[in-house]
Design an enzyme around this catalytic site. Structure first.
Site, PDB file in Angstrom:
ATOM      1  N   SER A   1       0.853  -1.202   0.000  1.00  0.00           N
ATOM      2  CA  SER A   1       0.000   0.000   0.000  1.00  0.00           C
ATOM      3  C   SER A   1       0.880   1.241   0.000  1.00  0.00           C
ATOM      4  O   SER A   1       2.018   1.211   0.498  1.00  0.00           O
ATOM      5  CB  SER A   1      -0.863   0.020   1.267  1.00  0.00           C
ATOM      6  OG  SER A   1      -1.516   1.271   1.412  1.00  0.00           O
TER       7      SER A   1
ATOM      8  N   TYR B   1      -1.189  -0.087  10.559  1.00  0.00           N
ATOM      9  CA  TYR B   1      -1.530  -0.515   9.195  1.00  0.00           C
ATOM     10  C   TYR B   1      -0.373  -0.166   8.248  1.00  0.00           C
ATOM     11  O   TYR B   1       0.127  -1.015   7.504  1.00  0.00           O
ATOM     12  CB  TYR B   1      -2.838   0.131   8.716  1.00  0.00           C
ATOM     13  CG  TYR B   1      -3.144  -0.239   7.286  1.00  0.00           C
ATOM     14  CD1 TYR B   1      -3.455  -1.559   6.953  1.00  0.00           C
ATOM     15  CD2 TYR B   1      -3.072   0.700   6.259  1.00  0.00           C
ATOM     16  CE1 TYR B   1      -3.707  -1.924   5.630  1.00  0.00           C
ATOM     17  CE2 TYR B   1      -3.327   0.345   4.944  1.00  0.00           C
ATOM     18  CZ  TYR B   1      -3.633  -0.967   4.638  1.00  0.00           C
ATOM     19  OH  TYR B   1      -3.867  -1.333   3.329  1.00  0.00           O
TER      20      TYR B   1
HETATM   21  P1  NDP Z   1     -11.625  -5.960   1.019  1.00  0.00           P
HETATM   22  O1  NDP Z   1     -12.028  -5.742   2.439  1.00  0.00           O
HETATM   23  O2  NDP Z   1     -12.635  -5.704  -0.039  1.00  0.00           O
HETATM   24  O3  NDP Z   1     -11.066  -7.443   0.837  1.00  0.00           O
HETATM   25  C1  NDP Z   1     -10.188  -7.983   1.780  1.00  0.00           C
HETATM   26  C2  NDP Z   1     -10.021  -9.465   1.536  1.00  0.00           C
HETATM   27  O4  NDP Z   1      -9.103  -9.981   2.520  1.00  0.00           O
HETATM   28  C3  NDP Z   1     -11.316 -10.238   1.677  1.00  0.00           C
HETATM   29  O5  NDP Z   1     -11.405 -11.209   0.665  1.00  0.00           O
HETATM   30  C4  NDP Z   1     -11.171 -10.909   3.029  1.00  0.00           C
HETATM   31  O6  NDP Z   1     -11.827 -12.171   3.035  1.00  0.00           O
HETATM   32  C5  NDP Z   1      -9.655 -11.116   3.108  1.00  0.00           C
HETATM   33  N1  NDP Z   1      -9.232 -11.295   4.489  1.00  0.00           N
HETATM   34  C6  NDP Z   1      -9.132 -10.359   5.461  1.00  0.00           C
HETATM   35  N2  NDP Z   1      -8.809 -10.928   6.627  1.00  0.00           N
HETATM   36  C7  NDP Z   1      -8.704 -12.264   6.380  1.00  0.00           C
HETATM   37  C8  NDP Z   1      -8.425 -13.394   7.191  1.00  0.00           C
HETATM   38  N3  NDP Z   1      -8.164 -13.284   8.507  1.00  0.00           N
HETATM   39  N4  NDP Z   1      -8.417 -14.617   6.617  1.00  0.00           N
HETATM   40  C9  NDP Z   1      -8.682 -14.742   5.303  1.00  0.00           C
HETATM   41  N5  NDP Z   1      -8.942 -13.726   4.476  1.00  0.00           N
HETATM   42  C10 NDP Z   1      -8.977 -12.497   5.024  1.00  0.00           C
HETATM   43  O7  NDP Z   1     -10.354  -5.033   0.822  1.00  0.00           O
HETATM   44  P2  NDP Z   1      -9.371  -4.789  -0.436  1.00  0.00           P
HETATM   45  O8  NDP Z   1      -9.727  -5.626  -1.578  1.00  0.00           O
HETATM   46  O9  NDP Z   1      -9.287  -3.339  -0.626  1.00  0.00           O
HETATM   47  O10 NDP Z   1      -8.008  -5.259   0.214  1.00  0.00           O
HETATM   48  C11 NDP Z   1      -7.139  -6.213  -0.381  1.00  0.00           C
HETATM   49  C12 NDP Z   1      -5.707  -5.832  -0.045  1.00  0.00           C
HETATM   50  O11 NDP Z   1      -5.425  -4.586  -0.649  1.00  0.00           O
HETATM   51  C13 NDP Z   1      -5.431  -5.675   1.448  1.00  0.00           C
HETATM   52  O12 NDP Z   1      -4.173  -6.244   1.742  1.00  0.00           O
HETATM   53  C14 NDP Z   1      -5.383  -4.152   1.618  1.00  0.00           C
HETATM   54  O13 NDP Z   1      -4.575  -3.782   2.697  1.00  0.00           O
HETATM   55  C15 NDP Z   1      -4.788  -3.743   0.300  1.00  0.00           C
HETATM   56  N6  NDP Z   1      -4.987  -2.352  -0.091  1.00  0.00           N
HETATM   57  C16 NDP Z   1      -6.250  -1.839  -0.217  1.00  0.00           C
HETATM   58  C17 NDP Z   1      -6.401  -0.511  -0.581  1.00  0.00           C
HETATM   59  C18 NDP Z   1      -7.733   0.143  -0.668  1.00  0.00           C
HETATM   60  O14 NDP Z   1      -7.798   1.386  -0.707  1.00  0.00           O
HETATM   61  N7  NDP Z   1      -8.833  -0.605  -0.765  1.00  0.00           N
HETATM   62  C19 NDP Z   1      -5.232   0.337  -0.891  1.00  0.00           C
HETATM   63  C20 NDP Z   1      -3.975  -0.306  -0.697  1.00  0.00           C
HETATM   64  C21 NDP Z   1      -3.863  -1.615  -0.343  1.00  0.00           C
HETATM   65  P3  NDP Z   1     -12.826 -12.700   4.185  1.00  0.00           P
HETATM   66  O15 NDP Z   1     -13.313 -11.515   4.954  1.00  0.00           O
HETATM   67  O16 NDP Z   1     -13.899 -13.404   3.439  1.00  0.00           O
HETATM   68  O17 NDP Z   1     -11.978 -13.621   4.992  1.00  0.00           O
HETATM   69  C1  8X3 Z   2      -5.093   1.598   1.791  1.00  0.00           C
HETATM   70  C2  8X3 Z   2      -4.741   2.976   1.337  1.00  0.00           C
HETATM   71  O1  8X3 Z   2      -4.510   5.369   2.052  1.00  0.00           O
HETATM   72  O2  8X3 Z   2      -6.362   4.103   2.985  1.00  0.00           O
HETATM   73  O3  8X3 Z   2      -3.956   0.845   1.914  1.00  0.00           O
HETATM   74  O4  8X3 Z   2      -4.110   3.698   3.730  1.00  0.00           O
HETATM   75  S1  8X3 Z   2      -4.926   4.068   2.597  1.00  0.00           S
END
Ligand code: NDP
Ligand code: 8X3
Length: 248
Positions: free
Chosen positions: A134, A147
């Protein structure tokens, strides 16, 4: 047919990545805790997707699910370490320690555990690893504390993996997205749909498909080419400088 494993495929970036990979001719082991979401993927994509339901933090469940992967999916070419979350936006001095631990357990400990488990196979197949980090791992912001720390770990782990895997042919990449509209903010705020909608409203954030396309682009580079790191932001998001606290 090439095989990928995508952690956190039940929503957001992981679900979109699964769709993009299947659309490009891959088969995918899709993981997550929500079995119904994974069942929807297998319904949609048939035998191109194997659903592996487990909590990435649960070592026994993780191992059992990986052991249960059918023979046709066992030769993994690509690991997409995507499962992760942010919890809370409070400053460190007001943060909940349990939330910090959950982020470390999920974004760091589980990610390295799955990577360690799959490395021998990835080396044997000259595969690839794409870690979803991120911008929060690079740029500080108030409330980003642990985070951002976990994502800085993912960035550095990616670079160090590259060093260790020197000469193996395994490619390792990190993607650093800025704001992507997914369930991320809903999770971060404990289910506050209003907060999530407000954050994204009028901001034209990136979509999960934008990041999935980047994963696919990285995964389909020729074998001699490693994308080390890709940082993406929506045009509407940028960085603003330092803050100064003054005596009243
Ligand atoms: P979502 O919340 O939409 O998806 C997160 C996914 O992670 C879900 O499929 C969830 O599955 C899974 N997950 C979380 N905790 C667990 C666990 N304990 N066991 C298994 N699976 C888990 O978020 P995003 O798609 O946005 O996030 C995906 C990645 O991208 C993350 O690493 C996030 O930090 C990163 N990211 C996101 C950004 C954003 O702005 N959205 C920006 C930068 C990075 P389930 O709950 O079904 O287990
Ligand atoms: C998610 C992006 O800016 O919300 O990783 O931290 S931010």
């Amino acid at each position: 047919m090439k095989t990928a494993i995508v952690t956190g495929a039940t929503a957001g970036i992981g679900a979109a990545t699964t769709e993009a990979l299947v659309g490009a001719g891959w088969q995918v082991i899709a993981t997550g805790r929500r079995a119904d979401r994974l069942a929807a993927l297998t319904e949609r994509f048939g035998d191109r997707v194997h659903a592996a339901v487990f909590d990435v933090r649960d070592e026994a469940a993780r191992e059992a699910a990986l052991e249960a992967v059918p023979a046709a999916f066992r030769d993994i070419d690509l690991l997409v370490n995507n499962a992760g979350l942010a919890l809370g936006t409070a400053p460190a001095q007001k943060a909940d320690l349990a939330q910090w631990r959950t982020m470390i357990d999920t974004n760091v400990t589980a990610l390295v555990s799955i990577t360690h488990r799959l490395l021998p196979g990835l080396i044997a197949r000259k595969g690839a690893i794409v870690n979803i980090a991120s911008v929060a791992g690079t740029y500080p912001y108030s409330g980003g504390n642990v985070y951002g720390g976990t994502k800085a770990f993912v960035q550095q782990f990616t670079l160090n993996l590259r060093s260790d895997l020197h000469g193996t042919g395994v490619r390792v990449s990190a993607i650093d997205p800025g704001m992507v509209e997914t369930e991320f903010t809903l999770v971060r705020t404990g289910g506050d749909a209003n907060a999530s909608d407000t954050l994204y409203a009028g901001a034209a954030p990136m979509t999960a498909d934008d990041i999935a396309a980047t994963v696919l682009w990285i995964a389909t580079q020729p074998p001699h080419l490693n994308i080390n790191r890709v940082e993406l932001m929506p045009v509407s998001q940028s960085l603003a400088g330092f803050q100064v606290a003054r005596e009243a």
